[in-house]
Design an enzyme around this catalytic site. Structure first.
Site, PDB file in Angstrom:
ATOM      1  N   LYS A 124       0.835  -1.201   0.000  1.00  0.00           N
ATOM      2  CA  LYS A 124       0.000   0.000   0.000  1.00  0.00           C
ATOM      3  C   LYS A 124       0.877   1.262   0.000  1.00  0.00           C
ATOM      4  CE  LYS A 124      -1.730   2.119   3.437  1.00  0.00           C
ATOM      5  NZ  LYS A 124      -2.316   2.500   4.695  1.00  0.00           N
ATOM      6  N   ASP A 142      -6.495   0.850   1.208  1.00  0.00           N
ATOM      7  CA  ASP A 142      -6.439   1.037   2.660  1.00  0.00           C
ATOM      8  C   ASP A 142      -7.755   0.567   3.268  1.00  0.00           C
ATOM      9  OD1 ASP A 142      -8.320   2.949   2.110  1.00  0.00           O
ATOM     10  OD2 ASP A 142      -7.360   4.521   3.275  1.00  0.00           O
TER      11      ASP A 142
END
Ligand code: SF4
Length: 218
Positions: A124, A142
């Protein structure tokens, strides 16, 4: 499961709700974005933005941070959750950048896999940094992106973060990945919130089985 056509229609509505959606971390250089993103794991962007001015004033780049003591970094970021681990990680990251990747500085390695070799940098974080600092398309998943994707039923409820990312990359045209990521985050952060989603007033309710059930049971 929601069809691709319906999902893209819903995404267009979400886009219209938050045309100003953007990354909310404060940074001036790719290095600072990398550090701020590492610090934002399991913490709010607001909380990170409170701590980073003092941190970046003392250590604006990889070279200066590589020379810092871990205790001083801890002191500067102690208001952020998991600060002890994060202090170690950002110090080590700065040290790796000034040794293994010094030829690239002040830029960062622009390869997702290489970035992920830095301490504290997962998929991420690598996606966010490459997209925000260099405009390299990516879809960072997320907690908000994951929740909204599951509520809109475009991925199975048990899908892993990686599976969510791969599915969204298939559904959303590549040129829209970076913006779609921001729109979905704003939508999740400010509208389809974890504890109390605003289903009653939600412009994408007609696409959302979760929302319809939520209202029935409310
Ligand atoms: Fe989220 Fe509710 Fe809207 Fe569905 S209807 S997207 S759960 S706010």
């Amino acid at each position: 499961m929601l069809s691709k056509k319906k999902y893209l229609e819903a995404l267009e509505i979400i886009e219209e709700m938050f045309p100003q959606a953007h990354g909310e971390l404060n940074w001036e250089t790719p290095f600072q974005l990398l550090i701020a993103t590492i610090l934002s794991a399991q913490a709010t962007d607001k909380g990170v933005n409170k701590a980073t001015p003092a941190l970046f004033a003392a250590y604006p780049d990889a070279e200066t941070m590589a020379e810092a003591s871990v205790e001083d970094i801890e002191q500067k970021i102690r208001t952020i959750g998991l600060y002890k681990t994060k202090a170690k990680n950002i110090l080590k990251t700065a040290q790796m950048l000034t040794t293994q990747f010094k030829d690239e500085l002040p830029d960062l390695p622009k390869d997702k896999k290489v970035l992920q070799t830095l301490p504290g940098v997962g998929r991420k974080t690598a996606n966010v940094v490459l997209a925000e600092a260099y405009g390299i398309p990516g879809l960072a998943v997320d907690t908000h992106v994951e929740r909204v994707s599951k509520r809109l039923d475009v991925v199975p409820q048990k899908a892993s973060v990686l599976e969510v990312e791969e599915k969204l990359m298939k559904l959303i045209p590549k040129e829209k990945w970076i913006q779609a990521h921001h729109h979905l985050i704003f939508f999740g952060r400010y509208h389809c919130t974890a504890k109390k989603p605003n289903c009653e007033t939600c412009p994408v309710l007609e696409y959302c089985k979760f929302g319809k059930n939520y209202l029935k049971n409310d």
